[in-house]
Design an enzyme around this catalytic site. Structure first.
Site, short mmCIF file in Angstrom:
data_model
loop_
_atom_site.label_atom_id
_atom_site.label_comp_id
_atom_site.label_asym_id
_atom_site.label_seq_id
_atom_site.Cartn_x
_atom_site.Cartn_y
_atom_site.Cartn_z
N GLU A 1 26.64 48.76 -10.38
CA GLU A 1 25.28 49.23 -10.15
C GLU A 1 24.28 48.83 -11.23
OE1 GLU A 1 24.15 51.01 -7.32
OE2 GLU A 1 26.08 50.19 -6.67
N SER B 1 42.72 75.97 42.47
CA SER B 1 43.86 76.86 42.66
C SER B 1 44.41 77.43 41.36
CB SER B 1 44.98 76.10 43.39
OG SER B 1 44.58 75.78 44.71
#
Length: 724
Positions: free
Chosen positions: A137, A426
């Site tokens: 960085e 069902s």
């Protein structure tokens, strides 16, 4: 007179000017005048004269402007210095808290919110991590004063070479300037700003010229306020690193399950590599991409002398990998459900760091996910958009697994297990038989299965049919349920009373709005898979209702006493225990020889369940249980399109079987809590026929309902039996 050899004395010359008068001034000595050679400017001189004047004017303006700019810069730096708080305050700038979710064994499986693992300093961080961040960085971090003119010029040149504007793309920001961005130049987000937290953070990172100019005095103030190590520590604490991890300590736990102090070079490089684009490079999204990015960081570390050749080679040979918890990525649907079910101020809207203990069993969760994937891969076309969902729970309502769809990665997706409200078909029928059994009927009583026509007020005549279009005549309640016969079930529902059936279903936990007409018995009502599975759990546990739950305890991080403690979902008794045991036997027959045969388990492990298929085949269900767990499966399309060739006894039953085979692996065979049918069979040879009440005074299409006194009597008897 002869001259003597002596020198003649001569008197001084006397003043001849009369006393009192000044002597005449000596005439001034004329100085020789220097010759003045007046050179002509010439044409070129006159042409250059304006430029010289402009240069002198520019220089005067420049040094005065520089002085003014320096004064402004100094004032802005002093102003920012005075308003920057201490390091501890700056390190955790989250506007919301975090939620860490653990399974039933205490193992972390999911995170929500912004996770922050506490304040860290460079003393508590792996040296490899700080070196990786500086190398990737800002390699001049320890040499500049917060702003790097060389870096800015280099970034501008690179941007223009790439065809962008000088301030578009890379900005040459130092770590100190990046900290200024993370701190949003000292401004905190709040809801009154009219934007979300994500929008606010994005706005703070806009690379405009004005924003970069404002960064300079703030960066200088940071350099004056803190040491280099403290600035780097703030950066390590504040940076977002994907997957909800705020800061490197949280990211280390999230991805590797270890302390930030124990990171090796490859792990440090992978975390540092996340900084430019956390979501894109997150290893949970694409591990190979994260490893490739980490390799770039390792090369920078090697070039800048942070790694020896041997350390670099070893790091390349052994790239960082995810921890088992992060790698599994299971339970996303379950985590979303728990978050939505908990109190908002302690889950989705929390400003605290919360630890949630859940009922999830990661082994069962993986079994369910794998089973769904296996059946779809083997039996469903890859182009099909059909979906499936699974819920597995214990008999007390503790949910052990939840699969809300075929895509099981991540969270925030449409969860079909809890959000899809569909007709039950069902699979609703067991509640009709539960009501009949609770009112004193038996598993071996008879009911008529024959053509039936009922008048529906406002709709006219309604004639239910069996799936096979054939009729069985007089059948036992067990056969009727096992074979999922429609007309006999409707007759039974009308015999018992729809309101009684509706009450039993509601008491078992089906909270959806139930149908009012006779089609109630055939599952015309809608419900969710979670509700239906919870209702079946009530049948398994002997007739007591359950409330499905996933949150066991909720504790603020650092506290010992839970704020929420949930040990069971058991509620009130709904039907008598003997009625529940008969119903389990009847559903067991449905798997052994009925519509659910494809769900039968190997090794003689007993299972009970019920299939469900709705009209036009839009939904297919299978819900059942063993002696250990109850599981529900739903299959259908999100747009409610009909399924092709799929019934509840087909693929849903297969998914259920594949799930339970995996779930029950290694567990001893446990019997079902059901009656011994042979021991409890009626001694009399003639079966009792349970038919619809005769109505000689009325036409067939006008079906009489029990009068008020009979209804009250049945409700009273039902209430008495349920309290036994």
């Amino acid at each position: 007179m002869a001259r003597s050899g002596k020198t003649r004395l001569v008197a001084d010359k006397r003043r001849t000017t009369p006393r009192g008068e000044k002597p005449a001034a000596k005439p001034a000595r004329k100085r020789r005048a220097k010759p003045t050679a007046r050179k002509s400017r010439g044409l070129l001189g006159w042409l250059l004269l304006p430029f010289g004047l402009l240069i002198r004017l520019g220089w005067a303006l420049a040094w005065r402007g520089a002085a003014i700019a320096a004064a402004i810069l100094l004032a802005a730096t002093i102003y920012n210095y005075a308003r920057i708080p201490d390091m501890a305050t700056l390190s955790d700038g989250r506007a919301r808290g975090s939620v860490t979710l653990q399974d039933r064994e205490g193992q972390t499986f999911a995170w929500r919110g912004d996770n922050f693992a506490g304040l860290i300093t460079l003393d508590g961080v792996s040296t490899q991590l700080s070196n990786a961040v500086v190398a990737s960085e800002d390699k001049r971090f320890y040499k500049h004063f917060g702003v790097s003119p060389r870096g800015i010029v280099g970034a501008m040149r690179s941007n223009m070479q790439a065809g962008r504007g000088p301030f578009s793309g890379g900005g040459g920001s130092t770590i100190t300037q990046q900290v200024a961005k993370l701190l949003c130049l000292g401004q905190d987000w709040d809801q009154t700003l009219g934007m979300t937290e994500a929008q606010f953070e994005a706005d703070c990172r806009v690379g405009s010229v004005w924003r970069k100019l404002k960064e300079i005095p703030y960066a200088l103030a940071l350099e004056a306020k803190f040491t280099k190590d403290e600035i780097l520590a703030i950066y390590l604490n504040r940076a977002y690193l994907g997957a909800g991890a705020r800061g490197f300590a949280a990211a280390s736990q999230r991805y590797f399950g270890k302390s930030v102090a124990r990171l090796n070079p490859s792990e440090a490089a992978m975390l540092s590599g996340l900084l430019p684009a956390p979501s894109y490079y997150a290893p949970t999204n694409n591990l190979q991409r994260a490893q490739d990015r980490a390799e770039t960081v390792l090369r920078l570390m090697r070039e800048q002398g942070y790694l020896t050749s041997a350390e670099f080679a070893q790091a390349l040979e052994q790239p960082a990998t995810l921890s088992s918890a992060a790698g599994q990525d299971t339970g996303g649907y379950f985590a979303d459900w728990v978050m939505s079910a908990g109190p908002d101020f302690l889950t989705g809207e929390t400003t605290e760091d919360v630890l949630v203990r859940t009922t999830l069993d990661q082994r069962i969760q993986k079994a369910a996910e794998d089973a769904l994937a296996a059946v779809f891969e083997a039996s469903v076309s890859p182009e099909s958009e059909a979906q499936g969902a699974i819920v597995v729970m214990s008999a007390d309502g503790a949910v052990r697994a939840m699969v809300g769809g075929r895509d099981t990665r991540g969270g925030g997706q449409f969860n079909r297990a809890i959000q899809a409200v569909r007709q039950t078909g069902s699979s609703f029928k067991p509640f009709v038989y539960a009501a009949a059994l609770d009112l004193g009927m038996r598993f071996d009583d008879y009911i008529l299965d024959a053509p039936l026509t009922l008048n529906i007020p406002g709709s006219g005549a309604w004639s239910p049919e069996n799936y096979s279009r054939n009729y069985a005549g007089e059948v036992t309640l067990t056969d009727s349920l096992a074979r999922s016969l429609n007309t006999s079930t409707v007759r039974l529902s009308e015999q018992v009373g729809r309101d009684v059936v509706r009450k039993v279903a509601t008491d078992f936990g089906i909270n959806s709005d139930l149908a009012a007409g006779p089609a109630l018995a055939l599952g015309a009502s809608e419900s969710t898979l979670l509700e239906m599975t919870g209702a079946y759990a009530g049948i398994l546990n002997g007739g007591t209702s359950v409330t499905p739950y996933g949150l066991s305890s909720l504790t603020l991080r650092g506290d010992d006493v839970p704020l929420v403690d949930h040990e069971s979902g058991l509620g009130e008794r709904v039907i008598q225990e003997n009625a529940a045991r008969q119903l389990v036997y009847m559903m067991y027959q449905g798997v052994e020889r009925g519509t659910g045969k494809r769900a039968k388990l190997p090794d003689g492990r007993p299972a009970a369940g019920k299939t469900g298929t709705t009209s036009s085949y839009r939904d297919a269900w299978f819900i059942g249980f063993t002696g250990d767990y109850v599981a529900g499966v739903w299959m259908g399309y999100d747009d409610n399109s009909p399924l092709t060739g799929v019934t509840g006894g087909g693929l849903p039953a297969e998914i259920w079987r594949e799930t339970m085979v995996r779930v029950q692996e290694g567990l001893p065979v446990r019997p079902l809590p059901m009656i011994d049918a042979e021991a409890e069979a009626r001694p009399a040879p003639a079966p009792q026929v349970v038919q619809q009440r005769p109505a000689p005074q009325q036409p067939q299409h006008q079906q009489p309902q029990p009068d008020l006194a009979e209804r009250i009597l049945m409700d009273v008897l039902g209430g008495i039996f349920r309290r036994n």
